[in-house]
Design a protein around this motif. Structure first.
Motif, PDB file in Angstrom:
ATOM      1  N   SER A   1       0.825  -1.214   0.000  1.00  0.00           N
ATOM      2  CA  SER A   1       0.000   0.000   0.000  1.00  0.00           C
ATOM      3  C   SER A   1       0.856   1.260   0.000  1.00  0.00           C
ATOM      4  O   SER A   1       0.594   2.222  -0.742  1.00  0.00           O
TER       5      SER A   1
ATOM      6  N   GLU B   1       1.161   4.142  -2.883  1.00  0.00           N
ATOM      7  CA  GLU B   1       0.811   5.545  -2.607  1.00  0.00           C
ATOM      8  C   GLU B   1       2.004   6.476  -2.827  1.00  0.00           C
ATOM      9  O   GLU B   1       1.907   7.491  -3.512  1.00  0.00           O
TER      10      GLU B   1
ATOM     11  N   GLY C   1       1.319  13.636   2.955  1.00  0.00           N
ATOM     12  CA  GLY C   1      -0.100  13.426   2.676  1.00  0.00           C
ATOM     13  C   GLY C   1      -0.366  11.996   2.235  1.00  0.00           C
ATOM     14  O   GLY C   1      -1.362  11.376   2.630  1.00  0.00           O
ATOM     15  N   LYS C   2       0.543  11.432   1.415  1.00  0.00           N
ATOM     16  CA  LYS C   2       0.396  10.046   0.967  1.00  0.00           C
ATOM     17  C   LYS C   2       0.610   9.068   2.125  1.00  0.00           C
ATOM     18  O   LYS C   2      -0.095   8.055   2.238  1.00  0.00           O
TER      19      LYS C   2
ATOM     20  N   THR D   1      -2.455   8.964   4.285  1.00  0.00           N
ATOM     21  CA  THR D   1      -3.538   8.175   3.685  1.00  0.00           C
ATOM     22  C   THR D   1      -3.420   6.709   4.093  1.00  0.00           C
ATOM     23  O   THR D   1      -4.416   6.060   4.446  1.00  0.00           O
ATOM     24  N   VAL D   2      -2.199   6.177   4.060  1.00  0.00           N
ATOM     25  CA  VAL D   2      -1.978   4.774   4.434  1.00  0.00           C
ATOM     26  C   VAL D   2      -2.212   4.563   5.924  1.00  0.00           C
ATOM     27  O   VAL D   2      -2.876   3.606   6.343  1.00  0.00           O
TER      28      VAL D   2
ATOM     29  N   ASN E   1      -4.035   6.340   7.975  1.00  0.00           N
ATOM     30  CA  ASN E   1      -5.456   6.493   8.293  1.00  0.00           C
ATOM     31  C   ASN E   1      -6.241   5.227   7.968  1.00  0.00           C
ATOM     32  O   ASN E   1      -7.287   4.953   8.565  1.00  0.00           O
ATOM     33  N   GLY E   2      -5.728   4.454   7.014  1.00  0.00           N
ATOM     34  CA  GLY E   2      -6.386   3.193   6.666  1.00  0.00           C
ATOM     35  C   GLY E   2      -6.030   2.056   7.605  1.00  0.00           C
ATOM     36  O   GLY E   2      -6.556   0.937   7.463  1.00  0.00           O
TER      37      GLY E   2
ATOM     38  N   LEU F   1      -3.088  16.209   8.771  1.00  0.00           N
ATOM     39  CA  LEU F   1      -3.588  15.456   7.626  1.00  0.00           C
ATOM     40  C   LEU F   1      -4.575  14.362   8.031  1.00  0.00           C
ATOM     41  O   LEU F   1      -4.938  13.512   7.215  1.00  0.00           O
TER      42      LEU F   1
END
Length: 279
Positions: free
Chosen positions: A121, A125, A168-169, A172-173, A175-176, A219
């Motif tokens: 992942s 990203e 930011g990328k 994203t990971v 947060n998942g 973020l």
């Protein structure tokens, strides 16, 4: 026996005067023959008594030996039964341990699967085209290593504009993965540093780490998932003997790892399952 002999002698004396010499001699011969027979019988009787005593003693020995054999047989039977019971318990214990190990290996395999998915992942990203960004697994932990020039200006702890894009990328990971934590480690070279309130490389590494943590929070990453850490100059990748090597050592490392308490909870759940199945 002696009385009988005396009586016989007396009778012969009394009768001696009444019988002839020939008859008297015959009686004496008969008396001697009787005496010899008596002596022989006595010897045989004593021998029989001796043999009887020896036979009785031998019989007693055999009886005792037989009892000892019976007791030994009982003891051996008990030992054999106990040995079989102990062996069965040992085998059962080994089976239980093997099952526990198998379950723990399953738990670790699940963790490894999650780690692999996380690496995939992150690589998807963040990308792999930039030589200043490394994504890998170290001792079962996923990490992203970012060169300081990707995030900061030299000697500064203020984030660059490019840092917003990269972090930011990463956010994203993270947060998942709400069950994971992100520990940000700041690393410097060994060039002495002092600026304003910052006293040394320890301060600079921690300040850079907290700057990244704050940006990740902005973020959307939950603060409870974030850890700020500074390692200063003390874990270099290469010797700080050239400008290029010092640049390599100046980096920010973001480790994405499962929460330790949750990992142990997963292990405990496996053990509780085993215990319930055993009952």
């Amino acid at each position: 026996m002696k009385k009988l002999l005396l009586f016989a002698v007396g009778a012969m004396l009394v009768l001696g005067s009444c019988v002839s010499k020939k008859e008297y001699a015959a009686l004496q011969a008969k008396q001697k023959e009787t005496q010899d027979l008596l002596n022989t019988a006595t010897v045989k009787l004593n021998s029989c008594l001796t043999d009887k005593a020896a036979a009785l003693a031998r019989l007693e020995e055999l009886r005792k030996s037989n009892q000892d054999l019976i007791q030994s047989s009982k003891d051996l039977t008990m030992l054999t039964q106990q040995g079989a019971t102990n062996l069965e318990k040992s085998l059962e214990s080994l089976r239980e341990k093997d099952l526990k190990i198998s379950r723990l290996q399953d738990a670790l395999s699940k963790k490894d699967s999650v780690t692999l998915a996380l690496v995939t992942s992150l690589k998807k990203e963040v990308g792999l085209d930039d030589p200043d960004i490394e994504i890998n697994v170290e001792k079962g932990v996923v990490f992203i290593s970012l060169s300081d020039k990707v995030l900061f200006k030299t000697g500064s702890y203020n984030l660059s504009s490019r840092a917003n894009e990269i972090l930011g990328k990463v956010a994203t990971v993270i947060n998942g993965k709400p069950d994971f934590e992100a520990m940000v480690e700041g690393h410097t070279d060994n060039v002495p540093y002092k600026s304003g309130v910052l006293l040394d490389n320890w301060d600079l590494s921690v300040k850079r780490s907290t700057a990244v943590v704050r940006k990740l929070q902005e973020l959307g990453v939950k603060p409870a998932q974030l850890i700020a850490a500074g390692r200063g100059e003390h874990i270099p990748l290469v010797d700080n003997d050239t400008a290029e090597n010092r640049a390599t050592n100046r980096r920010t490392k973001i480790l994405v790892l499962p929460k330790i308490d949750q990992f142990y909870t997963m292990i405990e759940e496996e053990l509780e399952t085993l215990s319930a199945e055993g009952n």
